[in-house]
Motif scaffolding. Structure first.
Motif, PDB file in Angstrom:
ATOM      1  N   MET A   1       1.280  -0.961   0.243  1.00  0.00           N
ATOM      2  CA  MET A   1      -0.528   0.148   0.110  1.00  0.00           C
ATOM      3  C   MET A   1       0.853   0.750   0.058  1.00  0.00           C
ATOM      4  O   MET A   1       1.880   1.297   0.990  1.00  0.00           O
ATOM      5  CB  MET A   1      -0.953   0.006   1.268  1.00  0.00           C
ATOM      6  CG  MET A   1      -2.088   1.139   1.085  1.00  0.00           C
ATOM      7  SD  MET A   1      -2.918   1.213   3.067  1.00  0.00           S
ATOM      8  CE  MET A   1      -3.983   2.352   2.492  1.00  0.00           C
ATOM      9  N   ALA A   2       0.216   2.018  -0.917  1.00  0.00           N
ATOM     10  CA  ALA A   2       1.425   3.404  -0.692  1.00  0.00           C
ATOM     11  C   ALA A   2       1.333   4.293  -0.009  1.00  0.00           C
ATOM     12  O   ALA A   2       0.215   3.993   0.329  1.00  0.00           O
ATOM     13  CB  ALA A   2       0.898   3.752  -2.167  1.00  0.00           C
ATOM     14  N   LYS A 253      -2.286   3.417  16.805  1.00  0.00           N
ATOM     15  CA  LYS A 253      -2.798   5.071  16.041  1.00  0.00           C
ATOM     16  C   LYS A 253      -1.488   5.686  15.838  1.00  0.00           C
ATOM     17  O   LYS A 253      -1.484   7.410  15.632  1.00  0.00           O
ATOM     18  CB  LYS A 253      -2.091   4.950  17.955  1.00  0.00           C
ATOM     19  CG  LYS A 253      -2.942   3.974  18.767  1.00  0.00           C
ATOM     20  CD  LYS A 253      -2.531   3.845  20.382  1.00  0.00           C
ATOM     21  CE  LYS A 253      -3.878   2.720  20.752  1.00  0.00           C
ATOM     22  NZ  LYS A 253      -2.831   3.216  22.554  1.00  0.00           N
ATOM     23  N   LEU A 254      -0.943   5.267  15.090  1.00  0.00           N
ATOM     24  CA  LEU A 254       0.363   6.070  14.141  1.00  0.00           C
ATOM     25  C   LEU A 254      -0.098   5.557  12.617  1.00  0.00           C
ATOM     26  O   LEU A 254       0.148   4.151  12.195  1.00  0.00           O
ATOM     27  CB  LEU A 254       1.493   6.203  14.057  1.00  0.00           C
ATOM     28  CG  LEU A 254       2.249   7.001  16.152  1.00  0.00           C
ATOM     29  CD1 LEU A 254       3.371   7.113  16.172  1.00  0.00           C
ATOM     30  CD2 LEU A 254       0.982   8.405  15.341  1.00  0.00           C
ATOM     31  N   ILE A 255       0.677   6.994  12.252  1.00  0.00           N
ATOM     32  CA  ILE A 255       1.076   6.269  10.536  1.00  0.00           C
ATOM     33  C   ILE A 255       1.386   6.843   9.907  1.00  0.00           C
ATOM     34  O   ILE A 255       1.915   8.133  10.422  1.00  0.00           O
ATOM     35  CB  ILE A 255      -0.906   6.280   9.113  1.00  0.00           C
ATOM     36  CG1 ILE A 255      -0.653   7.398   9.566  1.00  0.00           C
ATOM     37  CG2 ILE A 255      -2.086   5.277   9.859  1.00  0.00           C
ATOM     38  CD1 ILE A 255      -1.837   8.187   8.838  1.00  0.00           C
ATOM     39  N   GLU A 256       2.130   6.357   8.548  1.00  0.00           N
ATOM     40  CA  GLU A 256       3.591   7.214   7.983  1.00  0.00           C
ATOM     41  C   GLU A 256       2.342   8.202   7.123  1.00  0.00           C
ATOM     42  O   GLU A 256       1.346   7.566   6.777  1.00  0.00           O
ATOM     43  CB  GLU A 256       4.809   6.145   7.244  1.00  0.00           C
ATOM     44  CG  GLU A 256       5.661   5.866   8.563  1.00  0.00           C
ATOM     45  CD  GLU A 256       6.789   4.640   8.215  1.00  0.00           C
ATOM     46  OE1 GLU A 256       7.600   4.531   8.769  1.00  0.00           O
ATOM     47  OE2 GLU A 256       6.037   4.095   7.154  1.00  0.00           O
TER      48      GLU A 256
END
Length: 403
Positions: A1-2, A253-256
């Motif tokens: 996934m991009a 809880k976090l994404i890039e």
């Protein structure tokens, strides 16, 4: 996934909102409102240079034009709504954060003891009991009250005598707290007489403080690398911030996200999953021009500001005059979501005059009639704030853009 990408325009707007620089600045700039501004920012850096106004005062004035320096003094020495300690530099910090600073007290004590021994080369530790006893018996002391019979090893401001070193160390370790400042000089008292009892007794687990520091830094930055989270408070180590990011990402809880820089390049960062909603609903920045302190939270991380705004800034206080590109203490100018230039000016209070020496527009920024009118309105506000009643412009003050 991009990896999703946040545009530069959205990133700037979100960044300015988290730094209290979006929309019209409301509020009286005193009491609970002022405490709320400081809590929103996380801390406000203190600095003694006063060419126009001290850094902390200009930081708060940029967000609350009704703010006056006495309002901050009252928060510290009357209301005890803030305390003074160290982040990356000396700062005022919301009192409710005090329990988390106990980790910093302990780490500073371990880190600074040997460093200051090697630096000052005298037995400052032998002064601890004497300093603490004297403050307990006679009340708050400043550095000029102690060590009057002691000899410094040099004449530089960094050459402290043993008692001055002891005072600073006991403050950094948490034994002492700043009770007030007089003519910007710190007056130290026992922490037990300055800090509320519930703040003194509460001792968070170190991991709780690490979690708090990283989460609260991210809230105030909007998006960040782990290194930027560690640097925000200078309270946790880079390794601790990396571990926190990995744990939060693993739990969802976090994404890039890739943040688009002003030059079109991408910067991989961490953010909360709702960052795109936050960015979409960020307030439109006001079109007014604001003079920013060189130590404004939006500019403290010079590289981050350069990436987001394409604005290269370095303070030249310690640069020899002949080698300065702009000036001793040059103020960035914010308009909307752009940094549009930098201005060299100084308040001559005895004459009631704010003198503008030079303004350098950023590339592509033209100071036409409308923008000049907005600039003059802001300079009139800054002049009054700094104790002046008029603004004077030097011949040739509007300069060509620097390459």
């Amino acid at each position: 996934m991009a990896t999703p990408t946040l545009s530069n325009a959205r990133a700037r707007r979100l960044f300015l909102q988290t730094h209290g620089l979006s929309g019209l600045p409301p509020g009286p700039g005193k009491g609970a409102d002022l405490a709320g501004v400081i809590a929103h920012l996380g801390f406000v850096q203190l600095d003694s240079i006063n060419t126009v106004a001290r850094a902390h005062d200009l930081i708060l004035f940029a967000r609350r034009p009704s703010y006056r320096p006495r309002n901050l003094e009252l928060l510290l020495d009357r209301d005890r709504a803030i305390f003074e300690h160290w982040t990356h530099d000396a700062s005022v910090i919301p009192m409710q954060f005090y329990p988390h600073w106990k980790l910093k007290f302990a780490r500073d004590a371990d880190r600074l003891r040997d460093r200051w021994k090697a630096w000052q080369r005298h037995g400052f530790e032998g002064k601890f009991d004497e300093i603490l006893t004297r403050i307990r018996d006679t009340g708050p002391l400043c550095s000029s009250d102690v060590g009057t019979d002691e000899v410094k090893k040099g004449d530089g401001w960094w050459d402290w005598h043993p008692s001055k070193t002891a005072l600073e160390f006991l403050w950094r370790r948490g034994d002492l707290a700043v009770a007030r400042r007089v003519a910007f000089q710190k007056h130290y008292d026992l922490s037990t007489r300055v800090i509320a009892p519930d703040m003194l007794v509460h001792l968070p687990d170190p991991q709780d403080t690490i979690n708090w520091a990283c989460a609260e830094a991210l809230s105030r930055l909007g998006f960040a690398t782990s290194g930027e989270l560690a640097a925000f408070w200078d309270l946790v180590t880079p390794a601790e911030a990396r571990a926190w990011c990995a744990s939060e990402q693993a739990s969802g809880k976090l994404i890039e996200v890739d943040i688009t820089s002003a030059d079109g390049s991408l910067r991989r960062s961490f953010a909360r999953p709702d960052i795109f909603d936050q960015a979409a609903t960020a307030a439109d920045p006001t079109g007014r021009i604001r003079v920013l302190s060189p130590f404004d939270p939006a500019l403290r991380d010079r590289k981050r500001a350069e990436r987001l705004f394409g604005f290269f800034y370095r303070i030249e206080v310690f640069t020899p005059a002949a080698k300065r590109q702009y000036g001793y203490y040059v103020f960035p100018l914010l308009e909307g979501d752009r940094l549009i230039g930098r201005i060299d000016m100084k308040s001559h209070r005895a004459e009631g005059t704010l003198r503008v020496t030079a303004l350098w527009p950023e590339p592509g920024v033209r100071f036409g009639k409308g923008r000049l009118t907005r600039l003059e309105a802001e300079l009139d506000r800054v002049a009054r704030f700094s104790g002046c009643d008029r603004v004077e412009f030097a011949d040739g003050w509007l300069r060509e853009t620097q390459p």
